[in-house]
Design a protein around this motif. Structure first.
Motif, PDB file in Angstrom:
ATOM      1  N   TYR A  41       0.611  -1.218   0.133  1.00 43.24           N
ATOM      2  CA  TYR A  41      -0.069  -0.104  -0.066  1.00 43.24           C
ATOM      3  C   TYR A  41       0.862   1.299   0.022  1.00 43.24           C
ATOM      4  O   TYR A  41       0.787   2.317  -0.718  1.00 43.24           O
ATOM      5  N   GLY A  42       1.950   1.142   0.868  1.00 45.32           N
ATOM      6  CA  GLY A  42       2.994   2.422   0.796  1.00 45.32           C
ATOM      7  C   GLY A  42       3.646   2.520  -0.452  1.00 45.32           C
ATOM      8  O   GLY A  42       3.635   3.713  -0.896  1.00 45.32           O
ATOM      9  N   ALA A  43       3.788   1.390  -1.151  1.00 43.45           N
ATOM     10  CA  ALA A  43       4.510   1.730  -2.684  1.00 43.45           C
ATOM     11  C   ALA A  43       3.553   2.311  -3.543  1.00 43.45           C
ATOM     12  O   ALA A  43       3.906   3.152  -4.241  1.00 43.45           O
ATOM     13  N   PHE A  44       2.173   1.731  -3.542  1.00 50.62           N
ATOM     14  CA  PHE A  44       1.242   2.474  -4.303  1.00 50.62           C
ATOM     15  C   PHE A  44       1.171   4.053  -4.033  1.00 50.62           C
ATOM     16  O   PHE A  44       1.163   4.776  -4.909  1.00 50.62           O
ATOM     17  N   ARG A  45       1.128   4.198  -2.924  1.00 47.52           N
ATOM     18  CA  ARG A  45       1.054   5.852  -2.730  1.00 47.52           C
ATOM     19  C   ARG A  45       2.123   6.589  -3.115  1.00 47.52           C
ATOM     20  O   ARG A  45       2.238   7.701  -3.677  1.00 47.52           O
ATOM     21  N   ASP A  46       3.452   5.920  -2.947  1.00 52.82           N
ATOM     22  CA  ASP A  46       4.786   6.543  -3.423  1.00 52.82           C
ATOM     23  C   ASP A  46       4.646   6.648  -4.952  1.00 52.82           C
ATOM     24  O   ASP A  46       5.360   7.509  -5.593  1.00 52.82           O
ATOM     25  N   MET A  47       3.926   5.699  -5.555  1.00 49.00           N
ATOM     26  CA  MET A  47       3.988   5.612  -7.100  1.00 49.00           C
ATOM     27  C   MET A  47       3.420   6.953  -7.623  1.00 49.00           C
ATOM     28  O   MET A  47       3.598   7.444  -8.694  1.00 49.00           O
ATOM     29  N   LEU A  48       2.184   7.325  -6.835  1.00 45.59           N
ATOM     30  CA  LEU A  48       1.420   8.578  -7.379  1.00 45.59           C
ATOM     31  C   LEU A  48       2.536   9.798  -7.433  1.00 45.59           C
ATOM     32  O   LEU A  48       2.435  10.784  -8.206  1.00 45.59           O
ATOM     33  N   VAL A  49       3.164   9.766  -6.208  1.00 45.12           N
ATOM     34  CA  VAL A  49       4.200  11.036  -6.147  1.00 45.12           C
ATOM     35  C   VAL A  49       5.336  10.853  -7.217  1.00 45.12           C
ATOM     36  O   VAL A  49       5.637  11.830  -7.857  1.00 45.12           O
ATOM     37  N   GLU A  50       6.003   9.752  -7.327  1.00 45.65           N
ATOM     38  CA  GLU A  50       7.272   9.289  -7.968  1.00 45.65           C
ATOM     39  C   GLU A  50       6.961   9.030  -9.407  1.00 45.65           C
ATOM     40  O   GLU A  50       8.009   9.180 -10.312  1.00 45.65           O
ATOM     41  N   GLY A  51       5.989   8.456 -10.143  1.00 41.01           N
ATOM     42  CA  GLY A  51       5.840   7.752 -11.286  1.00 41.01           C
ATOM     43  C   GLY A  51       6.933   6.787 -11.382  1.00 41.01           C
ATOM     44  O   GLY A  51       7.113   5.896 -10.588  1.00 41.01           O
ATOM     45  N   ILE A  52       7.328   6.623 -12.818  1.00 38.13           N
ATOM     46  CA  ILE A  52       8.265   5.680 -12.978  1.00 38.13           C
ATOM     47  C   ILE A  52       9.482   5.968 -13.693  1.00 38.13           C
ATOM     48  O   ILE A  52       9.573   6.770 -14.570  1.00 38.13           O
ATOM     49  N   ASP A  53      10.504   5.404 -13.299  1.00 36.85           N
ATOM     50  CA  ASP A  53      11.968   5.846 -13.955  1.00 36.85           C
ATOM     51  C   ASP A  53      12.729   4.617 -13.971  1.00 36.85           C
ATOM     52  O   ASP A  53      13.228   4.240 -12.903  1.00 36.85           O
ATOM     53  N   TYR A  54      13.144   3.919 -15.338  1.00 34.31           N
ATOM     54  CA  TYR A  54      13.680   2.881 -15.158  1.00 34.31           C
ATOM     55  C   TYR A  54      15.394   2.847 -14.736  1.00 34.31           C
ATOM     56  O   TYR A  54      16.170   1.928 -14.738  1.00 34.31           O
ATOM     57  N   GLU A  55      15.778   4.156 -15.031  1.00 32.26           N
ATOM     58  CA  GLU A  55      17.168   4.523 -14.533  1.00 32.26           C
ATOM     59  C   GLU A  55      17.419   4.834 -13.126  1.00 32.26           C
ATOM     60  O   GLU A  55      18.713   4.638 -12.734  1.00 32.26           O
ATOM     61  N   GLU A  56      16.461   5.348 -12.467  1.00 36.04           N
ATOM     62  CA  GLU A  56      16.700   5.689 -10.941  1.00 36.04           C
ATOM     63  C   GLU A  56      15.821   4.729 -10.270  1.00 36.04           C
ATOM     64  O   GLU A  56      14.741   4.338 -10.606  1.00 36.04           O
ATOM     65  N   LYS A  57      16.317   4.370  -8.849  1.00 35.96           N
ATOM     66  CA  LYS A  57      15.861   3.683  -7.867  1.00 35.96           C
ATOM     67  C   LYS A  57      14.960   4.531  -6.997  1.00 35.96           C
ATOM     68  O   LYS A  57      15.329   5.057  -6.053  1.00 35.96           O
ATOM     69  N   MET A  58      13.594   4.580  -7.329  1.00 32.30           N
ATOM     70  CA  MET A  58      12.882   5.341  -6.394  1.00 32.30           C
ATOM     71  C   MET A  58      12.484   4.842  -5.039  1.00 32.30           C
ATOM     72  O   MET A  58      12.807   3.493  -4.954  1.00 32.30           O
ATOM     73  N   ASN A  59      11.740   5.384  -4.410  1.00 37.06           N
ATOM     74  CA  ASN A  59      11.234   4.831  -2.973  1.00 37.06           C
ATOM     75  C   ASN A  59      10.426   3.813  -3.289  1.00 37.06           C
ATOM     76  O   ASN A  59      10.607   2.996  -2.227  1.00 37.06           O
ATOM     77  N   TRP A  60       9.413   3.713  -4.069  1.00 39.15           N
ATOM     78  CA  TRP A  60       8.498   2.661  -4.058  1.00 39.15           C
ATOM     79  C   TRP A  60       9.080   1.327  -4.633  1.00 39.15           C
ATOM     80  O   TRP A  60       8.794   0.251  -4.139  1.00 39.15           O
ATOM     81  N   ILE A  61      10.260   1.587  -5.237  1.00 43.09           N
ATOM     82  CA  ILE A  61      11.062   0.357  -5.831  1.00 43.09           C
ATOM     83  C   ILE A  61      11.859  -0.220  -4.616  1.00 43.09           C
ATOM     84  O   ILE A  61      11.861  -1.381  -4.430  1.00 43.09           O
ATOM     85  N   HIS A  62      12.402   0.781  -3.791  1.00 41.53           N
ATOM     86  CA  HIS A  62      13.089   0.281  -2.590  1.00 41.53           C
ATOM     87  C   HIS A  62      11.969  -0.426  -1.643  1.00 41.53           C
ATOM     88  O   HIS A  62      12.496  -1.545  -1.178  1.00 41.53           O
ATOM     89  N   THR A  63      10.906  -0.094  -1.655  1.00 42.11           N
ATOM     90  CA  THR A  63       9.842  -0.509  -0.549  1.00 42.11           C
ATOM     91  C   THR A  63       9.742  -2.113  -1.039  1.00 42.11           C
ATOM     92  O   THR A  63       9.471  -3.142  -0.383  1.00 42.11           O
ATOM     93  N   ILE A  64       9.623  -2.238  -2.525  1.00 43.49           N
ATOM     94  CA  ILE A  64       9.359  -3.649  -3.063  1.00 43.49           C
ATOM     95  C   ILE A  64      10.355  -4.466  -2.729  1.00 43.49           C
ATOM     96  O   ILE A  64      10.457  -5.645  -2.720  1.00 43.49           O
ATOM     97  N   ASP A  65      11.723  -3.775  -2.820  1.00 42.87           N
ATOM     98  CA  ASP A  65      12.910  -4.710  -2.354  1.00 42.87           C
ATOM     99  C   ASP A  65      12.738  -5.082  -0.914  1.00 42.87           C
ATOM    100  O   ASP A  65      13.033  -6.409  -0.726  1.00 42.87           O
ATOM    101  N   VAL A  66      12.519  -4.142  -0.163  1.00 43.02           N
ATOM    102  CA  VAL A  66      12.550  -4.624   1.370  1.00 43.02           C
ATOM    103  C   VAL A  66      11.319  -5.680   1.693  1.00 43.02           C
ATOM    104  O   VAL A  66      11.525  -6.581   2.350  1.00 43.02           O
ATOM    105  N   ILE A  67      10.120  -5.599   1.044  1.00 47.17           N
ATOM    106  CA  ILE A  67       9.335  -6.515   1.234  1.00 47.17           C
ATOM    107  C   ILE A  67       9.672  -7.953   0.788  1.00 47.17           C
ATOM    108  O   ILE A  67       9.618  -9.060   1.212  1.00 47.17           O
ATOM    109  N   ASN A  68      10.296  -8.024  -0.278  1.00 43.45           N
ATOM    110  CA  ASN A  68      10.762  -9.083  -1.071  1.00 43.45           C
ATOM    111  C   ASN A  68      11.941  -9.934  -0.352  1.00 43.45           C
ATOM    112  O   ASN A  68      11.877 -11.160   0.224  1.00 43.45           O
TER     113      ASN A  68
END
Length: 460
Positions: A115-142
């Motif tokens: 849920y936190g990752a989805f909320r961050d997606m709204l703010v950050e969008g997507i960037d394949y070159e940069e590791k954004m907060n929501w990507i970090h959250t998915i990493d932590v979950i996994n």
């Protein structure tokens, strides 16, 4: 020196404990807004519950804030979160009972969840070159799931449909001659977009080997999509999670931001969206659809007090002067007629008179009051009766609020002296009465007529 240090330590510790436990003083009987500050703007409230502290424990708690009091759970109320800005949440507190202590129990969720990752997606969008907060959250979950040998984690798994499309487009490539690696790479990333998140680490040689394997594949098993791990390593399911967010979550958050300021409503949105997405898949389902772990929840406590902050406040709440008219209830040989009077009501329980009576949920103890006063007309009759003292008679009875906070129905008896026509001796007798009164509140009356003057009176 040791003694001084010990004294300072005890003082600081005591100040901290009492400061943490001291309840906030608030008004009673009226709905009001309060604020809750969470540790971070990434925390979202799951629930707010208002518990009265057991009334029998109020005295112990007041004198010892560390006392392990009980809560009156039968009277718990769920509190509405009205607004939110960063970590500050505004809540609506319903009217409190007077002279009570309350505990507010706030449950909120952390950020390290889907849920936190989805909320961050709204703010950050997507960037394949940069590791954004929501990507970090998915990493932590996994990583947490893998460390716990959990059967589910969010792993990228290309569907057979995607593989078939890519295989069809690879037919134009001759893997037995010189291969244009740029063309093959473009085809791969166009169809298997999830690989873009590891693009910097994927070699062109491994792209060619995987593409050749796929072009020669005859039968697509359910786990065929996971073959990419042999060539590129494990990749988390960032892309499908983001695609899911775009399809269901983004528009809702943008169009109804106030609707999702708490966790339960946002959670329901996500779960409802997952049920819709399931219709688009045959087995195997992506893990984020098969399993979404509950968010970790944390608690925070605040306390409220509706006790008066000073004696003057308490006095004004409980002693109310009034003016009215009573009618004597007739019976054989009784006093006939009625009389204006002045008196005072002694409230059994204080009332917030700033709230209209029709909005107030008053108990019997808040509506009822003990009433005493004196009649302004004499009931003296030569040879028959005399006033209780001088030209006045004493009233004693009760009052009950009707129509407004300041009007009451009164009942009781007046005390007078009955004279014996033969002996001339007197005895105390009671004459029952019923009447109506209005509380004497001069300042409130004046505020409606000359508000500037009354403001000056308050200032002085």
């Amino acid at each position: 020196m040791k003694n001084i240090f010990l004294i300072v330590l005890i003082f600081l510790t005591t100040s901290f404990v009492f400061g943490q436990n001291k309840p906030k003083e608030v008004n009673f009987g009226i709905q009001f807004l309060d604020t809750i500050t969470l540790p971070s703007k990434n925390n979202y409230i799951d629930s707010v519950k208002l518990y009265p502290i057991n009334k029998n424990h109020s005295k112990r708690y007041y004198n010892d804030p560390t006392f392990n009091y009980l809560l009156d759970s039968s009277k718990v109320k769920n509190i509405l979160v009205d607004n939110r800005k960063d970590s500050l949440n505004t809540i609506i507190i319903p009217p409190l009972k007077p002279n009570r202590f309350y505990k507010i129990e706030i449950t909120y969720v952390g950020k390290e969840n889907l849920y936190g990752a989805f909320r961050d997606m709204l703010v950050e969008g997507i960037d394949y070159e940069e590791k954004m907060n929501w990507i970090h959250t998915i990493d932590v979950i996994n990583e947490n799931m893998i460390a716990r040998n959990f059967p589910y984690f969010y792993l990228y798994h290309p569907t057979n449909k995607k593989l078939v499309i890519l295989k069809e487009e690879l037919k134009s490539i001759d893997f037995n001659s010189n291969v244009d690696t740029t063309v093959v790479s473009n085809l791969l990333y166009k169809n298997l977009t999830g690989l873009k998140f590891k693009q910097k680490e994927i070699s062109k040689d491994s792209i060619v080997k995987f593409s050749k394997w796929l072009s020669e594949l005859d039968k697509f098993e359910n786990d065929a999509g996971l073959e990419y791990i042999e060539y590129f390593g494990r990749i988390y399911d960032y892309q499908r999670l983001y695609d899911f967010f775009l399809k269901y979550i983004k528009v809702e958050l943008e169009n109804n931001p106030r609707k999702y300021i708490t966790h339960p409503k946002f959670k329901n949105l996500v779960l409802k969206s997952i049920e819709q997405e399931k219709r688009n898949y045959t087995n195997p389902l992506p893990n984020f659809i098969r399993f979404i772990e509950e968010s970790a929840k944390y608690k925070q406590v605040e306390k409220l007090s509706s006790y008066p902050d000073k004696y003057e406040t308490s006095y004004k709440r409980n002693l109310v002067p009034d003016f009215g008219y009573i009618t004597y209830i007739p019976y054989e040989g009784s006093v006939i007629g009625g009389s204006p009077y002045v008196g005072v009501h002694i409230s059994l329980s204080p009332v917030n008179k700033d709230v209209p009576l029709k909005l107030s949920q008053l108990s019997f103890g808040q509506r009822f009051s003990i009433h005493t006063g004196v009649t302004l007309n004499s009931i003296e009759k030569d040879g028959f009766r005399d006033d209780f003292f001088s030209d006045y008679s004493l009233m004693l009875g009760g009052g009950y609020k009707v129509l407004t906070q300041s009007t009451r129905l009164n009942f009781g008896g007046i005390f007078f002296k009955k004279l014996d026509a033969v002996s001339g001796e007197s005895s105390i007798t009671i004459q029952p009465y019923i009447g109506l009164s209005i509380d004497i509140e001069i300042r409130k009356w004046l505020e409606g007529i000359i508000p500037t003057l009354t403001k000056n009176l308050k200032a002085n």
